[in-house]
Write an enzyme that holds these catalytic residues in place. Sequence first.
Site, PDB file in Angstrom:
ATOM      1  N   HIS B  64       0.868  -1.161   0.000  1.00 41.34           N
ATOM      2  CA  HIS B  64       0.000   0.000   0.000  1.00 41.34           C
ATOM      3  C   HIS B  64       0.917   1.228   0.000  1.00 41.34           C
ATOM      4  CE1 HIS B  64      -3.793  -2.169   1.689  1.00 41.34           C
ATOM      5  NE2 HIS B  64      -3.865  -2.017   0.378  1.00 41.34           N
ATOM      6  N   ASP B  66       1.264   4.076   1.365  1.00 41.80           N
ATOM      7  CA  ASP B  66       1.826   4.728   2.556  1.00 41.80           C
ATOM      8  C   ASP B  66       2.937   3.915   3.212  1.00 41.80           C
ATOM      9  OD1 ASP B  66      -0.317   2.951   3.142  1.00 41.80           O
ATOM     10  OD2 ASP B  66      -0.596   3.832   5.126  1.00 41.80           O
TER      11      ASP B  66
END
Lengths: 305, 305
Positions: B64, B66
């Site tokens: 992901h 982040d």
Amino acid sequence: MQLYVIFLGTGGSWPTVKRNVTSIAIKRGGEIILMDCGEGTQRQIQRSGLSYMQIKSIFISHFHGDHFLGLPGLIQTMQLNDREEPLRIYGPRGTREIVEELKNLGHFKPSYEIEGIDLDEGDEVRFDGYSVKPFRVKHNVPTLGFVLEEDQRPGRFNKSKALELGIPEGPLFGKLQRGESVRLKDGRIITPDMVLGPPRPGRKIVYSGDTRPCDKVIEYAKDADILIHDSTFLSDLEDLAREYAHSTARQAAEIASKANVDKLILTHISPRYVDDKEFEREAREIFDNSLVARDFMKIEVRLKK
Amino acid sequence: MQLYVIFLGTGGSWPTVKRNVTSIAIKRGGEIILMDCGEGTQRQIQRSGLSYMQIKSIFISHFHGDHFLGLPGLIQTMQLNDREEPLRIYGPRGTREIVEELKNLGHFKPSYEIEGIDLDEGDEVRFDGYSVKPFRVKHNVPTLGFVLEEDQRPGRFNKSKALELGIPEGPLFGKLQRGESVRLKDGRIITPDMVLGPPRPGRKIVYSGDTRPCDKVIEYAKDADILIHDSTFLSDLEDLAREYAHSTARQAAEIASKANVDKLILTHISPRYVDDKEFEREAREIFDNSLVARDFMKIEVRLKK
């Protein structure tokens, strides 16, 4: 309408504690055009108090990491914050292909339209009330500079001329100022050109991207309100500037002077410099209205009277 | 040897002014192991006073944005700063492929070796004096947690036993403590096990990655010095935590308690929370030695006596 330039990142090559890598927000009314988007730009936007949801379009000067690696994070954060409006990312040839890669990194799948668009000199991207025109500059990879210019404004309203023509003071004045014709009670039709001076140019902001001193910048920045120019090095490292296809503060000032701009902003300062005072000193020997960009510096571009 | 955990980014999903997205540096002597590398990590490293040139290897829990979008910028900055040592980036299945994409974005071409390596539970990555072991956790994409554990230390030296055996105080003591056998003047050979207690475990740091409460964390974090655990939400949003496959502060504390760790650090705090005090309050109801991570927090992990 208010027009601002907000510097989100003013350093070259890699970020330092003081300067993030390149990004410039141009805010006109409620709309933001982003020029370049280095890593960490989304966080700089938050620090600046701007909203990334106001970003209309993004222009990337070239695909060196310090100018575009903030795109995937920004794209993803916009989605997490429910962006539905299409996002267009403009840049030199190769942009379409790179944007396709960036918008599909890891497990991310875009739920709104993200389009990369290759531009070249001669193109013009139209927005409501302004346009962006790319021009080719001299770096070591395909690189564009950009002119953001407002549409012409109607000429100055000549009040005494209007009264002389027998137009009553009031709402008809406003219509004429906005460029509409009006019909008087006596049946005469007054066209705006009868009471307006010649159209006045809109405000003009020019960004050089990364470049060696380049005549195209002089041509495209002619009479601009603001020229934002590569100023990676000071003059004592002019050899290095040439080797890496960048400009010195002095060279940027020479360009600004030849282009007859109002104000020069020096940016893309190399991380080797801790103190940036010398940049302004060097540039001002050639062009007085020079300023070194700092992160979060906000400059209002006012309409000329 | 000193061992530190430095939190470079402690927020979930997207960065805020207060918290950058996830990255954790584990510094042992002069070597750094990075766990996750969200956008902006290279700048956080600079702000923290660490050097990105000390980074030995990087472990990514999952892909992901982040947790990994800081990789391309870090890779490029290391090259601009003349890294020659190979860089290995470990993560769940798909890592090799994603690293190939990330290391060739835009015009960048790596001049040093960058290798992505897929790991799975049961693997062990050996370093000098410690190892990293991945384990599978429960998120909505393939995700790994990691155990960083030092090698066992020799047992405690029993001085009175050594004197009893007629070993003279001095350099022979040191040799025995380091695990070497020694020969006495009378010809007897003393092996270390005669004067050392049982081997003592090294320090152990466990990072959960993004996960719902998961028995594997309890198993792998058993008796750890530090457990760094997903704590995206508070308990009143447990439904949301379940929906997005994250944990609450309370759930993290329950895991810490069951795993009998020394200290729990809550991280990956959702950007919706401005005040994080409630996270510690909630966790401490279950597990007293709980702390909420903040950017640049530095925790020393001491050897047990």
